[in-house]
Motif scaffolding. Structure first.
Motif, PDB file in Angstrom:
ATOM      1  N   UNK A   1       7.380  66.720  28.406  1.00  0.00           N
ATOM      2  CA  UNK A   1       6.214  67.633  27.990  1.00  0.00           C
ATOM      3  C   UNK A   1       6.265  68.680  29.147  1.00  0.00           C
ATOM      4  N   UNK A   2       5.000  69.255  29.608  1.00  0.00           N
ATOM      5  CA  UNK A   2       4.955  70.151  30.617  1.00  0.00           C
ATOM      6  C   UNK A   2       5.229  69.525  32.037  1.00  0.00           C
ATOM      7  N   UNK A   3       4.657  68.152  32.066  1.00  0.00           N
ATOM      8  CA  UNK A   3       4.624  67.504  33.302  1.00  0.00           C
ATOM      9  C   UNK A   3       5.880  66.501  33.548  1.00  0.00           C
ATOM     10  N   UNK A   4       6.273  65.590  32.379  1.00  0.00           N
ATOM     11  CA  UNK A   4       7.217  64.841  32.681  1.00  0.00           C
ATOM     12  C   UNK A   4       8.328  64.599  31.368  1.00  0.00           C
ATOM     13  N   UNK A   5       9.359  63.987  31.776  1.00  0.00           N
ATOM     14  CA  UNK A   5      10.262  63.631  30.820  1.00  0.00           C
ATOM     15  C   UNK A   5      10.678  62.348  30.922  1.00  0.00           C
ATOM     16  N   UNK A   6      10.977  61.563  29.894  1.00  0.00           N
ATOM     17  CA  UNK A   6      11.243  60.174  29.816  1.00  0.00           C
ATOM     18  C   UNK A   6      12.366  59.786  28.528  1.00  0.00           C
ATOM     19  N   UNK A   7      13.061  58.640  29.076  1.00  0.00           N
ATOM     20  CA  UNK A   7      14.023  58.325  27.894  1.00  0.00           C
ATOM     21  C   UNK A   7      13.199  57.470  26.673  1.00  0.00           C
ATOM     22  N   UNK A   8      13.453  58.012  25.554  1.00  0.00           N
ATOM     23  CA  UNK A   8      12.881  57.690  24.247  1.00  0.00           C
ATOM     24  C   UNK A   8      13.904  56.509  23.643  1.00  0.00           C
ATOM     25  N   UNK A   9      15.160  56.367  23.723  1.00  0.00           N
ATOM     26  CA  UNK A   9      15.894  55.448  23.068  1.00  0.00           C
ATOM     27  C   UNK A   9      17.359  55.655  23.355  1.00  0.00           C
ATOM     28  N   UNK A  10      18.072  54.559  23.066  1.00  0.00           N
ATOM     29  CA  UNK A  10      19.606  54.804  23.010  1.00  0.00           C
ATOM     30  C   UNK A  10      20.349  54.193  21.943  1.00  0.00           C
ATOM     31  N   UNK A  11      21.527  54.977  21.624  1.00  0.00           N
ATOM     32  CA  UNK A  11      22.216  54.742  20.499  1.00  0.00           C
ATOM     33  C   UNK A  11      23.453  54.091  21.166  1.00  0.00           C
TER      34      UNK A  11
END
Length: 527
Positions: free
Chosen positions: A235-245
């Protein structure tokens, strides 16, 4: 996976689909760039000016241009109409990994082993910005499809997202300061930067080979030497890991989002292409080659087409067959879509659902045969293993609510293909490639000895067209004899004239599409 086209060449390191024409560029490890027509399966042109492997390649969206980047540290802009290189951009100090045009601005984005990403103005032929921050080779850098963002992947194990809105404002606004005055470092006298790191995504345990934005959602996919494909959200302020395949068992070379479905495609040095379900994070399809490692993937911007480059060439493919099963009777077209049998009136253009199909098969309906006398339909389903193929016999409800159509019980049996041969009889090509005649109760009436065949097609009452490796034979089911033969290999579709005296046979033969018209003189017989 449906392979539409394959080439044999030196190792393919870069691929780019033309947005409108049936063309694809392949950049090779031997320094050659090939331009292919994947529909006609022909080599249109080749460009050989780079010294050493060419890894980056990209068509411009509007202009007759493409850009390439190679191990000779050179970025070249070509005009495919003039069939020559227009100019060369110099500045990188090591191998160039990827080159991409901006979708709107006159910019080229390049990623290099010199640990920098550069943005070039191809109209003024100058470098307008250098993005520094990675501390290992930058393997990939791409523009966002709609926002002022860049994503990059590096062997420093990070994925970075860069904000380039400052560059757009300075270079593309009235009174923009000349690059020569400002310098290409991207920092002006007041300390404002043209490009700043917005997010640093850390999570891979080894070098990252590829990163790409989702076409419409705030997502990023990355593939790395830790054999993992990761999905990130921002998003505007941060980024994060959702998942791993997880599933590849060697370095992941490339990973891309499907432009129109909730899928991710990845390929790897483990010689496989994998398709992942984004919501479940699970693998749904795997395609393997025996001897070739995969290096790059390309997705067509508008069509359901993909391309993959490997050690000995490349292939253009679809994930699934798009042509629906259909049958035409008079002014009506019957076709299957989303588990419904639908009816389209050619005169009124009214399109209605006439019945719901039973579920139970994970494969789409492959072909259809319609019986107007009984208002019945045969729907054939092809399995990956042909011996597991089935067909369903349905009676279409006479009255049906198009908003909530009936779901009549069908009769299912095994068989490769089922085709009507009379008002109350149909023929089935079974898994042993022998011919069965059945009645409306789906009971075997008789078995017919036929010449060896791999497919059957409708040919009027009492007759069938039998396809073998060499050609097509018109066969009288009642008299059990062949009436006529035509030599044409790999017939896929058969279209009869309204008087049933002529037939068009559509085939794919080698590298050409064939259309042959035949005049079969025969008399219809009744069972």
């Amino acid at each position: 996976m449906l392979t539409k086209f394959e080439t044999k060449s030196a190792r393919v390191k870069g691929l780019s689909f033309h947005p409108k024409r049936p063309w694809i560029l392949a950049s090779l490890h031997n320094g050659v760039i090939q331009l292919w027509d994947y529909r006609m399966c022909t080599l249109i042109d080749k460009f050989d000016e780079h010294d050493g492997p060419v890894r980056g390649i990209d068509f411009h969206k509007q202009q007759p241009l493409f850009v390439s980047g190679g191990d000779d540290y050179k970025i070249k802009v070509w005009n495919y109409k003039l069939r020559r290189c227009l100019f060369t951009l110099l500045g990188h100090l090591d191998y160039i990994r990827t080159t991409f045009f901006h979708h709107e601005y006159p910019w080229i984005l390049s990623a290099s082993d010199d640990q920098t990403i550069r943005i070039w103005n191809w109209q003024s032929r100058t470098c307008v910005c250098v993005l520094t921050g990675h501390n290992h080779y930058v393997m990939c850098a791409q523009f966002h499809p709609s926002e002022d963002l860049v994503v990059s992947a590096s062997l420093d194990q990070t994925v970075r997202v860069w904000d380039i809105s400052g560059l757009r404002k300075k270079n593309l606004s009235p009174g923009a300061v000349d690059t020569e005055v400002r310098g290409i470092s991207g920092v002006d006298l007041f300390g404002a930067s043209d490009a700043v790191v917005k997010h640093v995504l850390e999570g891979h345990d080894r070098g990252v080979n590829w990163a790409a934005f989702h076409p419409s959602m705030p997502l990023i996919v990355s593939g790395a030497d830790d054999r993992q494909v990761k999905i990130w959200r921002m998003n505007e302020s941060k980024a994060w890991e959702l998942d791993t395949c997880r599933g590849h068992y060697n370095n992941v070379s490339c990973a891309v989002f499907h432009p129109r479905q909730e899928l991710i495609l990845s390929n790897s040095e483990d010689k496989s292409i994998r398709v992942w379900d984004m919501s479940k994070r699970t693998g749904v399809q795997t395609f393997r080659r025996d001897h070739d490692r995969f290096w790059v993937l390309g997705a067509h911007p508008n069509l359901n087409l993909f391309a993959a480059g490997h050690d000995s060439g490349m292939l253009v493919f679809k994930l699934e067959r798009e042509r629906p099963a259909y049958a035409v009777y008079g002014n009506m077209l019957y076709y299957v879509k989303d588990r419904f049998l639908r009816q389209l009136d050619f005169n009124s253009s009214k399109d209605t659902a006439v019945m719901q199909l039973r579920s139970g098969s994970k494969f789409p309906v492959f072909s259809m045969s319609y019986n107007p006398a009984e208002n019945a339909v045969l729907l054939c389903t092809r399995a990956t293993n042909l011996e597991n193929s089935t067909y369903d016999l349905y009676s279409i409800p006479r009255e049906s609510d198009s908003q909530n159509p009936d779901a009549p019980e069908g009769k299912r049996s095994s068989g490769l293909t089922a085709v009507w041969v009379a008002r109350n009889r149909f023929a089935v090509l079974d898994r042993m490639h022998s011919l069965l005649i059945k009645n409306l109760k789906n009971e075997i009436v008789k078995k017919v000895q036929v010449p060896s065949c791999e497919e059957i097609f409708y040919a009027g009452t009492g007759s069938l067209l039998l396809r073998d490796a060499e050609g097509v034979t018109l066969f009288d089911v009642q008299q059990k004899r062949s009436l006529a033969t035509v030599k044409i290999a790999k017939v896929k579709y058969v279209v009869w004239s309204s008087d049933a005296n002529h037939v068009a046979l559509l085939a794919k033969h080698g590298s050409e599409n064939s259309l042959i018209g035949c005049d079969f003189a025969f008399t219809n017989t009744h069972l």
